[in-house]
Design a protein around this motif. Structure first.
Motif, PDB file in Angstrom:
ATOM      1  N   LEU B  76      38.933   1.692 -12.793  1.00 42.27           N
ATOM      2  CA  LEU B  76      37.986   1.613 -11.674  1.00 42.27           C
ATOM      3  C   LEU B  76      37.698   2.996 -11.121  1.00 42.27           C
ATOM      4  N   LEU B  80      33.895   3.537 -12.374  1.00 43.13           N
ATOM      5  CA  LEU B  80      32.822   3.271 -11.424  1.00 43.13           C
ATOM      6  C   LEU B  80      31.943   4.503 -11.181  1.00 43.13           C
ATOM      7  N   TYR B  84      28.088   4.987 -12.477  1.00 44.70           N
ATOM      8  CA  TYR B  84      27.096   5.352 -11.469  1.00 44.70           C
ATOM      9  C   TYR B  84      26.343   6.614 -11.885  1.00 44.70           C
ATOM     10  N   MET B 145      34.875  -1.322 -19.004  1.00 48.07           N
ATOM     11  CA  MET B 145      34.570  -1.207 -17.577  1.00 48.07           C
ATOM     12  C   MET B 145      33.225  -0.496 -17.376  1.00 48.07           C
ATOM     13  N   ILE B 149      29.689  -2.279 -15.829  1.00 43.45           N
ATOM     14  CA  ILE B 149      29.070  -1.838 -14.570  1.00 43.45           C
ATOM     15  C   ILE B 149      27.681  -1.263 -14.840  1.00 43.45           C
ATOM     16  N   VAL B 181      28.031   0.029  -4.617  1.00 47.78           N
ATOM     17  CA  VAL B 181      29.196  -0.805  -4.941  1.00 47.78           C
ATOM     18  C   VAL B 181      28.912  -2.304  -4.747  1.00 47.78           C
ATOM     19  N   ALA B 184      26.760  -3.538  -7.514  1.00 45.12           N
ATOM     20  CA  ALA B 184      27.384  -3.467  -8.843  1.00 45.12           C
ATOM     21  C   ALA B 184      28.524  -4.464  -8.963  1.00 45.12           C
ATOM     22  N   MET B 185      28.834  -5.180  -7.878  1.00 46.43           N
ATOM     23  CA  MET B 185      30.031  -6.024  -7.828  1.00 46.43           C
ATOM     24  C   MET B 185      30.161  -7.012  -9.000  1.00 46.43           C
ATOM     25  N   ILE B 188      31.440  -5.029 -11.774  1.00 43.76           N
ATOM     26  CA  ILE B 188      32.802  -4.552 -11.507  1.00 43.76           C
ATOM     27  C   ILE B 188      33.797  -5.691 -11.762  1.00 43.76           C
ATOM     28  N   GLY B 191      34.002  -6.458 -15.513  1.00 41.95           N
ATOM     29  CA  GLY B 191      34.721  -5.361 -16.148  1.00 41.95           C
ATOM     30  C   GLY B 191      36.208  -5.424 -15.837  1.00 41.95           C
ATOM     31  N   SER B 192      36.535  -5.709 -14.578  1.00 48.41           N
ATOM     32  CA  SER B 192      37.941  -5.748 -14.172  1.00 48.41           C
ATOM     33  C   SER B 192      38.706  -6.826 -14.931  1.00 48.41           C
TER      34      SER B 192
END
Lengths: 344, 263
Positions: B76, B80, B84, B145, B149, B181, B184-185, B188, B191-192
């Protein structure tokens, strides 16, 4: 707030000169439209005023007596309405409108009061809890406007605010926007490529072409006294009467036309509403097209000049296609403009 | 008539395929709760083997969970901002960088592990620490990840959204926190879950990097297969399923959601 731009120019890294040195002053409370075809630099100019684009060295931007040239967008206190509206999909209508107030670190109760006030002003009360994805185009546009206006910006900037809407809605929302902008009593600049939009909304229109403001004035001034072929063609679709002029006489394929002044070296322009179908007219041509427009007919006539000459005919029965007609144009209605830039 | 026959064939093929996948799993799980595998189910059902697995391999389970969480946090923190940055500055350089990050997908885990061993093998403290395995896991899971994202970010007009926030007075950090953020949740989340699932299940690379004191869940599984009685190994499989299947289902759900948004 008075906006003053001096010597604003923009050259992109690849060497393209998007904007040639430009001066522009917008008085307090004035609504100015930047009008021009795509690629004329109008959006670049708007983005420079917003602080989203850096102008070339030597350019200065004044908000009243503050030089904001080097101020970043988040500190300029401008409200911006984007072409795509750029509403935040992760927030409700209320949260979108309140975002700018939150950034100003106002108290919760104050934010609530201000948001409610703006919601009412833009007639959005009933949608306040919705997500922005659940709104129609017109509602989104109002939310974008409400969001821009809520933090009480010094200047409101709108980038083609109506172009994302359906043609059928555009006219109604255009008038609504004009009313709202006056209700806010704010200095506003909006960019458009649509002359009707510019005329309907703005107090003053700045016509742009090839990176320059070619003429700026009230819609009436631009319409009646264009200073160049470009403005005549772009505002009100004036037609170029192509012929040979000698003294005060213009010789066309379909006859001769009197001019009020010396015509050599000048281009002669006329608008469709000044071309009259008249049996005693001095010009003669053949009807090529007849289009019924509800309140009037648009009659396309060939044989008078190389291009088709359009006439607005408001009688009850239009001439027949293929028939011969005579046409008269009052010499006062003709616009004589120096030869130069081609029509848009 | 033809229609019903076609349907019958389809059904038969589907059920056969399911049986092909499920029967070994069920047998294995059953073996894990059978008192004596060689006498069969008649010897009675028991949870004895599951407890034995817990006694022997609890450390592996905790290590795996700990590694998965650490791996998630690392990917992360790196992924992230990377996604971005790539979304914000599209261009040939970003394309190359994206391919570069994705390289571990194409390189076998064994080769990756060998490279790590060659480079860091001589650093004793690092070599025997759990962070050594973590580095391998991060390398291996990072592309999942970043891509997850990036797919969501690329589907929206990020530049204009940020300009909108900036015109309302938001600083770059506030823009990242309030706009980038949250939007993109879904990516995320997808990916998580992918990272956690992959990290828990990773064997190839981990097997090369592990030390006798640092066995992760799958490495322990291999160990139990090789050295324990069959019931224990089967009970281990059961434990593994219990941990990984819910994660897998959550991952499916999250990536389906992210894809819907990205469209």
């Amino acid at each position: 707030m008075t906006l003053r731009l001096t010597n604003i120019a923009k050259t992109f890294p690849d060497g393209t000169r998007a904007l040639l040195p430009t001066e522009l002053t917008v008085k307090t409370g004035e609504i100015v439209s930047l009008l021009g075809p795509s690629g004329c630099g109008k959006t670049t100019l708007l983005r420079i005023i917003a602080g989203l684009e850096t102008p070339d060295f030597g350019s200065t931007i004044w908000f009243d007596n503050d030089d904001v040239t080097s101020l970043s967008v988040e500190r300029r206190k401008v409200g911006m309405v984007f072409q795509s509206y750029a509403l935040f999909p992760n927030m409700s209508v209320r949260a979108n409108i309140g975002y700018g107030l939150k950034m100003q670190k106002l108290s919760k109760s104050e934010i609530n009061a201000r948001v409610t006030e703006v919601l009412e002003m833009c007639q959005l009360d009933e949608f306040s809890k919705r997500g922005v994805d659940a709104l129609s185009g017109g509602q989104r546009q109002r939310v974008a406007l409400a969001r821009a206006i809520a933090p009480r910006p010094r200047l409101l900037l709108l980038d083609e605010p109506l172009s994302a809407l359906d043609a059928s809605m555009r006219e109604a929302l255009r008038d609504e926007l004009a009313v709202l902008l006056r209700k806010f009593q704010i200095t506003a600049i909006f960019v458009t490529h649509d002359q009707d939009e510019a005329m309907a909304i703005a107090d003053r229109v700045a016509v742009m072409s090839n990176g320059r403001v070619v003429q700026s004035g009230t819609p009436e001034e631009l319409y009646r006294n264009p200073n160049s072929s470009f403005v005549a063609g772009f505002v009100g679709n004036a037609m170029h009467l192509e012929g040979k002029s000698a003294g005060k006489l213009l010789t066309l394929e379909g006859g001769t036309q009197h001019l009020l002044s010396e015509g050599s070296g000048q281009n002669v322009y006329v608008r469709a509403e000044d071309v009259r179908i008249d049996e005693a007219g001095s010009l003669c041509g053949e009807v090529e097209t007849v289009t019924f427009m509800g309140t009037h007919y648009r009659v396309g006539i060939k044989g008078i000049m190389p291009n088709v000459l359009t006439s607005i005919f408001s009688g009850q029965s239009a001439p027949n296609v293929g028939g011969k007609v005579r046409v008269s144009i009052k010499p006062q209605a003709l616009m004589l403009l120096p030869e130069g830039e081609a029509q848009a | 008539m033809l229609n019903s026959r076609t349907k019958l064939i389809q059904l038969t093929v589907t059920l056969t395929a399911c049986a092909f996948l499920l029967v070994p799993m069920i047998l294995s799980v059953m073996a894990g709760v059978t008192a004596n595998y060689f006498q069969g189910i008649s010897s009675g059902l028991t949870l004895k083997w599951v407890f034995r697995v817990w006694e022997l391999y609890a450390d592996s389970i905790f290590l795996s969970l700990w590694l998965a969480i650490a791996c998630l946090i690392s990917t992360l923190i790196i992924g992230l901002p990377a996604a971005y940055g790539l979304a914000r500055h599209p261009g040939w350089l970003s394309r190359i960088l994206e391919e570069f990050i994705s390289l571990p997908l194409a390189v076998p885990g064994l080769a990756l592990a060998l490279a790590l061993l060659q480079l860091y093998g001589s650093m004793k403290g690092f070599r025997i620490s759990w962070t050594f395995i973590l580095v391998g896991h991060v390398l291996y899971t990072l592309p999942f990840m970043v891509r997850s994202i990036l797919a969501v970010l690329a589907s929206m007009d990020l530049k204009t959204l940020e300009e909108g926030a900036a015109s309302l007075g938001a600083s770059p950090w506030q823009r990242f926190r309030d706009i980038v953020v949250p939007n993109a949740m879904p990516g995320i989340l997808a990916g998580s879950l992918t990272v956690v699932t992959l990290s828990i299940g990773e064997f190839n690379l981990t097997w090369m990097l592990h030390t006798p004191y640092l066995k992760t869940l799958p490495v322990g599984l291999a160990d139990s297969y090789a050295s324990m009685r069959l019931e224990v190994a089967s009970a281990y499989t059961l434990v593994f399923f219990v941990l990984i299947v819910p994660l897998l289902m959550a991952m499916q759900w999250a990536s389906a959601r992210a894809q819907r948004i990205a469209q």
